[in-house]
Design a protein around this motif. Structure first.
Motif, PDB file in Angstrom:
ATOM      1  N   ALA A  78     -29.048 -31.139 -10.508  1.00  0.00           N
ATOM      2  CA  ALA A  78     -30.055 -32.096 -10.041  1.00  0.00           C
ATOM      3  C   ALA A  78     -30.191 -33.224 -11.049  1.00  0.00           C
ATOM      4  CB  ALA A  78     -31.397 -31.399  -9.870  1.00  0.00           C
ATOM      5  N   ASP A  79     -30.028 -34.438 -10.594  1.00  0.00           N
ATOM      6  CA  ASP A  79     -30.170 -35.605 -11.458  1.00  0.00           C
ATOM      7  C   ASP A  79     -30.764 -36.746 -10.656  1.00  0.00           C
ATOM      8  OD1 ASP A  79     -29.078 -35.192 -14.197  1.00  0.00           O
ATOM      9  OD2 ASP A  79     -27.280 -34.600 -13.107  1.00  0.00           O
ATOM     10  N   ILE A  80     -31.346 -37.700 -11.390  1.00  0.00           N
ATOM     11  CA  ILE A  80     -31.804 -38.933 -10.767  1.00  0.00           C
ATOM     12  C   ILE A  80     -30.591 -39.712 -10.269  1.00  0.00           C
ATOM     13  CG2 ILE A  80     -32.945 -41.129 -11.232  1.00  0.00           C
ATOM     14  CD1 ILE A  80     -35.009 -39.201 -11.804  1.00  0.00           C
ATOM     15  N   ASP A  81     -29.542 -39.706 -11.080  1.00  0.00           N
ATOM     16  CA  ASP A  81     -28.358 -40.497 -10.741  1.00  0.00           C
ATOM     17  C   ASP A  81     -27.115 -39.863 -11.377  1.00  0.00           C
ATOM     18  OD1 ASP A  81     -26.910 -42.563  -9.643  1.00  0.00           O
ATOM     19  OD2 ASP A  81     -28.230 -44.125 -10.403  1.00  0.00           O
ATOM     20  N   SER A  82     -25.960 -40.333 -11.000  1.00  0.00           N
ATOM     21  CA  SER A  82     -24.639 -39.934 -11.513  1.00  0.00           C
ATOM     22  C   SER A  82     -24.221 -38.543 -11.038  1.00  0.00           C
ATOM     23  CB  SER A  82     -24.557 -39.985 -13.052  1.00  0.00           C
ATOM     24  OG  SER A  82     -24.683 -38.712 -13.641  1.00  0.00           O
ATOM     25  N   ASP A  83     -22.956 -38.205 -11.266  1.00  0.00           N
ATOM     26  CA  ASP A  83     -22.484 -36.855 -10.957  1.00  0.00           C
ATOM     27  C   ASP A  83     -21.568 -36.341 -12.066  1.00  0.00           C
ATOM     28  OD1 ASP A  83     -20.287 -38.436 -10.524  1.00  0.00           O
ATOM     29  OD2 ASP A  83     -19.742 -37.528  -8.607  1.00  0.00           O
ATOM     30  N   VAL A  84     -21.791 -36.822 -13.304  1.00  0.00           N
ATOM     31  CA  VAL A  84     -20.914 -36.416 -14.410  1.00  0.00           C
ATOM     32  C   VAL A  84     -20.978 -34.916 -14.682  1.00  0.00           C
ATOM     33  CG1 VAL A  84     -20.682 -38.613 -15.651  1.00  0.00           C
ATOM     34  CG2 VAL A  84     -22.694 -37.202 -16.068  1.00  0.00           C
ATOM     35  N   ASP A  85     -22.175 -34.321 -14.583  1.00  0.00           N
ATOM     36  CA  ASP A  85     -22.301 -32.897 -14.888  1.00  0.00           C
ATOM     37  C   ASP A  85     -21.618 -32.041 -13.820  1.00  0.00           C
ATOM     38  OD1 ASP A  85     -23.732 -33.555 -17.113  1.00  0.00           O
ATOM     39  OD2 ASP A  85     -25.695 -33.103 -16.252  1.00  0.00           O
ATOM     40  N   ALA A  86     -21.834 -32.394 -12.559  1.00  0.00           N
ATOM     41  CA  ALA A  86     -21.245 -31.605 -11.475  1.00  0.00           C
ATOM     42  C   ALA A  86     -19.718 -31.661 -11.555  1.00  0.00           C
ATOM     43  CB  ALA A  86     -21.735 -32.106 -10.123  1.00  0.00           C
ATOM     44  N   ARG A  87     -19.185 -32.814 -11.928  1.00  0.00           N
ATOM     45  CA  ARG A  87     -17.725 -32.924 -12.059  1.00  0.00           C
ATOM     46  C   ARG A  87     -17.196 -31.989 -13.144  1.00  0.00           C
ATOM     47  NH1 ARG A  87     -15.134 -37.235  -9.610  1.00  0.00           N
ATOM     48  NH2 ARG A  87     -16.580 -38.650  -8.567  1.00  0.00           N
ATOM     49  N   GLN A  88     -17.972 -31.897 -14.252  1.00  0.00           N
ATOM     50  CA  GLN A  88     -17.540 -31.025 -15.351  1.00  0.00           C
ATOM     51  C   GLN A  88     -17.517 -29.560 -14.904  1.00  0.00           C
ATOM     52  OE1 GLN A  88     -19.544 -31.790 -19.114  1.00  0.00           O
ATOM     53  NE2 GLN A  88     -19.069 -29.733 -19.858  1.00  0.00           N
ATOM     54  N   ILE A  89     -18.555 -29.162 -14.166  1.00  0.00           N
ATOM     55  CA  ILE A  89     -18.623 -27.777 -13.664  1.00  0.00           C
ATOM     56  C   ILE A  89     -17.513 -27.536 -12.644  1.00  0.00           C
ATOM     57  CG2 ILE A  89     -20.032 -26.145 -12.345  1.00  0.00           C
ATOM     58  CD1 ILE A  89     -21.201 -26.617 -15.106  1.00  0.00           C
ATOM     59  N   ASP A  90     -17.296 -28.523 -11.805  1.00  0.00           N
ATOM     60  CA  ASP A  90     -16.284 -28.436 -10.755  1.00  0.00           C
ATOM     61  C   ASP A  90     -14.904 -28.155 -11.346  1.00  0.00           C
ATOM     62  OD1 ASP A  90     -16.026 -28.710  -7.884  1.00  0.00           O
ATOM     63  OD2 ASP A  90     -14.689 -30.387  -8.323  1.00  0.00           O
ATOM     64  N   ARG A  91     -14.636 -28.776 -12.481  1.00  0.00           N
ATOM     65  CA  ARG A  91     -13.330 -28.598 -13.126  1.00  0.00           C
ATOM     66  C   ARG A  91     -13.112 -27.155 -13.593  1.00  0.00           C
ATOM     67  NH1 ARG A  91     -14.132 -34.023 -14.989  1.00  0.00           N
ATOM     68  NH2 ARG A  91     -15.154 -33.312 -16.879  1.00  0.00           N
ATOM     69  N   LEU A  92     -14.211 -26.404 -13.764  1.00  0.00           N
ATOM     70  CA  LEU A  92     -14.088 -24.991 -14.161  1.00  0.00           C
ATOM     71  C   LEU A  92     -13.717 -24.113 -12.979  1.00  0.00           C
ATOM     72  CD1 LEU A  92     -17.347 -24.595 -16.279  1.00  0.00           C
ATOM     73  CD2 LEU A  92     -15.020 -24.764 -17.155  1.00  0.00           C
ATOM     74  N   GLY A  93     -13.778 -24.687 -11.792  1.00  0.00           N
ATOM     75  CA  GLY A  93     -13.466 -23.900 -10.602  1.00  0.00           C
ATOM     76  C   GLY A  93     -14.681 -23.204 -10.020  1.00  0.00           C
ATOM     77  N   ALA A  94     -15.869 -23.413 -10.617  1.00  0.00           N
ATOM     78  CA  ALA A  94     -17.077 -22.807 -10.049  1.00  0.00           C
ATOM     79  C   ALA A  94     -17.559 -23.685  -8.892  1.00  0.00           C
ATOM     80  CB  ALA A  94     -18.174 -22.694 -11.104  1.00  0.00           C
ATOM     81  N   LYS A  95     -18.241 -23.075  -7.973  1.00  0.00           N
ATOM     82  CA  LYS A  95     -18.843 -23.811  -6.865  1.00  0.00           C
ATOM     83  C   LYS A  95     -19.921 -24.730  -7.432  1.00  0.00           C
ATOM     84  CE  LYS A  95     -20.044 -22.827  -2.157  1.00  0.00           C
ATOM     85  NZ  LYS A  95     -19.740 -21.939  -1.073  1.00  0.00           N
ATOM     86  N   ALA A  96     -19.881 -26.007  -7.118  1.00  0.00           N
ATOM     87  CA  ALA A  96     -20.878 -26.927  -7.684  1.00  0.00           C
ATOM     88  C   ALA A  96     -21.252 -27.990  -6.669  1.00  0.00           C
ATOM     89  CB  ALA A  96     -20.337 -27.593  -8.942  1.00  0.00           C
ATOM     90  N   ILE A  97     -22.503 -28.371  -6.694  1.00  0.00           N
ATOM     91  CA  ILE A  97     -22.939 -29.460  -5.835  1.00  0.00           C
ATOM     92  C   ILE A  97     -23.900 -30.340  -6.642  1.00  0.00           C
ATOM     93  CG2 ILE A  97     -24.985 -28.372  -4.821  1.00  0.00           C
ATOM     94  CD1 ILE A  97     -24.107 -29.527  -2.121  1.00  0.00           C
ATOM     95  N   GLN A  98     -23.814 -31.634  -6.416  1.00  0.00           N
ATOM     96  CA  GLN A  98     -24.699 -32.577  -7.100  1.00  0.00           C
ATOM     97  C   GLN A  98     -25.801 -32.996  -6.137  1.00  0.00           C
ATOM     98  OE1 GLN A  98     -24.235 -34.200 -10.421  1.00  0.00           O
ATOM     99  NE2 GLN A  98     -26.375 -34.666  -9.967  1.00  0.00           N
ATOM    100  N   VAL A  99     -27.052 -32.882  -6.572  1.00  0.00           N
ATOM    101  CA  VAL A  99     -28.130 -33.429  -5.750  1.00  0.00           C
ATOM    102  C   VAL A  99     -28.819 -34.549  -6.519  1.00  0.00           C
ATOM    103  CG1 VAL A  99     -28.485 -31.231  -4.564  1.00  0.00           C
ATOM    104  CG2 VAL A  99     -29.930 -31.792  -6.487  1.00  0.00           C
ATOM    105  N   HIS A 100     -29.198 -35.572  -5.790  1.00  0.00           N
ATOM    106  CA  HIS A 100     -29.965 -36.671  -6.385  1.00  0.00           C
ATOM    107  C   HIS A 100     -31.398 -36.556  -5.890  1.00  0.00           C
ATOM    108  CE1 HIS A 100     -26.290 -39.417  -7.270  1.00  0.00           C
ATOM    109  NE2 HIS A 100     -26.440 -38.453  -8.142  1.00  0.00           N
ATOM    110  N   THR A 101     -32.345 -36.816  -6.798  1.00  0.00           N
ATOM    111  CA  THR A 101     -33.742 -36.499  -6.495  1.00  0.00           C
ATOM    112  C   THR A 101     -34.544 -37.706  -6.037  1.00  0.00           C
ATOM    113  OG1 THR A 101     -34.358 -36.821  -8.797  1.00  0.00           O
ATOM    114  CG2 THR A 101     -33.745 -34.584  -8.138  1.00  0.00           C
ATOM    115  N   ASP A 102     -33.866 -38.801  -5.700  1.00  0.00           N
ATOM    116  CA  ASP A 102     -34.585 -39.975  -5.190  1.00  0.00           C
ATOM    117  C   ASP A 102     -35.635 -40.446  -6.205  1.00  0.00           C
ATOM    118  OD1 ASP A 102     -35.252 -41.890  -3.223  1.00  0.00           O
ATOM    119  OD2 ASP A 102     -36.870 -40.634  -2.436  1.00  0.00           O
ATOM    120  N   GLY A 103     -35.284 -40.414  -7.488  1.00  0.00           N
ATOM    121  CA  GLY A 103     -36.190 -40.876  -8.531  1.00  0.00           C
ATOM    122  C   GLY A 103     -37.191 -39.840  -9.005  1.00  0.00           C
ATOM    123  N   MET A 104     -37.277 -38.707  -8.293  1.00  0.00           N
ATOM    124  CA  MET A 104     -38.258 -37.672  -8.651  1.00  0.00           C
ATOM    125  C   MET A 104     -37.885 -36.998  -9.968  1.00  0.00           C
ATOM    126  SD  MET A 104     -40.597 -36.420  -6.175  1.00  0.00           S
ATOM    127  CE  MET A 104     -40.213 -34.660  -6.090  1.00  0.00           C
TER     128      MET A 104
END
Lengths: 234, 234
Positions: A78-104
């Motif tokens: 969960a982040d306000i913006d970007s998907d850098v973290d989800a990409r890093q997890i994705d590269r490990l082969g784990a299931k990953a999804i990025q959600v954006h919180t609409d500024g929350m």
């Protein structure tokens, strides 16, 4: 990388949504861990190593042992913006999804449930929610997780329990990260532990370095036993 | 140490309150600097050294030069709980007051005005608001400050502009703190500066170490010139 745009839930009761999600996850046997911390505490690095270790690939015998003992993990970033973290997890082969919180500045239970539904978690043992980097607001909202974990990094300082008490009180475990940096910072581990225990005597504390591996085993053992407890709790 | 308990302002328009406070401070010749950052970025350490330097006591000749060139400073410490930071500032002899935000994750203009009134700022050149440690919510609320400054510490990582864009867009200057820790962390200064400039081309960036003193002079020069501009702006 799929990115989900979420908006604040409109239901009246976040606590009720959280209980509903928790019960559904218990039926499916998945333990959701809500990871909370300041920005830059090393959540994603800790998570990357934890996932690699728990999946059974850590010690170099990825074959049978992985299939036998390895846990299936997934990550909701969960982040306000970007998907850098989800990409890093994705590269490990784990299931990953990025959600954006609409500024929350935090995730609530409705947002968490939407993200998990979108990702799907059938057959997943441990799902990690990497909450928005923030020591205040996330502590006030039950996400529906089975366990809350806070990460405090050494460079942030040992006075944080004095300033953000609710976060420490809301967490089942505290990971003190980046302990490899202890020689370079004035961080009094004993004082920090004392302050945390004064707020929450039952909290489990794990000093770790995801870089050197120090302390990772105790933290990962706690995750395994939390999963076991979760599945046997009524 | 006096501690003021503040509650969320009930007025309709935070922006109007902010403009009112700004005009009042301009009449009195005081520049309010709103310091925003994550928890543990080193705000108080940076502030302590900055105040010591600007008051004219830095270079060992505290006598006439201090009286001649020294700036009068004051600090409004905003926290959810504790008064450790205000005590540290107080020991420097600067005017300091601790405000508690009643659990709120940011300061608004009404709260800032109440805190300043309570403290009093007659004859003060630079007043610093040490906002609640949080990279999200404080960026959304105009406090009435004349200048917004963000502090990003090296251990937090160079990816923060990607994740918290509004904070960088809302700030007139960015202090990159703890640069003495650069050898121990993977922090790409060029990449960070590039990301920040992409969000906000006109922002001023000051890499500093409050520990070694590196870069402090440029940052303090910017504060002096911001005060001069503030007093000459109509």
């Amino acid at each position: 990388m799929k990115i989900i745009e979420l908006h604040e839930s409109v239901t009246a009761s976040n606590d009720r949504d959280a209980d509903t999600l928790r019960e559904e996850m218990r039926r499916k046997g998945t333990l959701l861990i809500n990871l909370m911390s300041s920005p830059g505490s090393g959540k994603t690095t800790l998570l990357s190593r934890t996932i690699r270790d728990l999946s059974g690939n850590a010690r170099g015998f990825a074959g049978n042992r992985a299939a036998e003992d390895g846990l299936k993990t997934a990550v909701l970033e969960a982040d306000i913006d970007s998907d850098v973290d989800a990409r890093q997890i994705d590269r490990l082969g784990a299931k990953a999804i990025q959600v954006h919180t609409d500024g929350m500045c935090h995730m609530d239970a409705g947002m968490t449930a939407s993200g998990l539904d979108e990702m799907g978690y059938e057959g997943i043992d441990l799902a990690f929610l990497e909450n928005v980097g923030n020591l205040i607001c996330p502590a006030e909202f039950d996400t529906g997780a089975g366990r809350n974990v806070m990460i405090l990094s050494v460079p942030e300082g040992d006075d944080k329990p004095l300033k953000y008490p609710l976060m420490f009180q809301s967490s089942d475990a505290l990971v003190i990260s980046k302990i490899d940096a202890l020689p370079y910072f004035d961080f009094d581990m004993d004082a920090c532990v004392r302050r945390v225990k004064a707020l929450h005597p039952a909290i489990r504390i794990f000093p770790v370095s995801a870089k050197t591996g120090e302390g990772m085993e105790a933290w990962e053992e706690w995750l395994r036993s939390a999963l076991c407890d979760w599945r046997s709790e009524s």
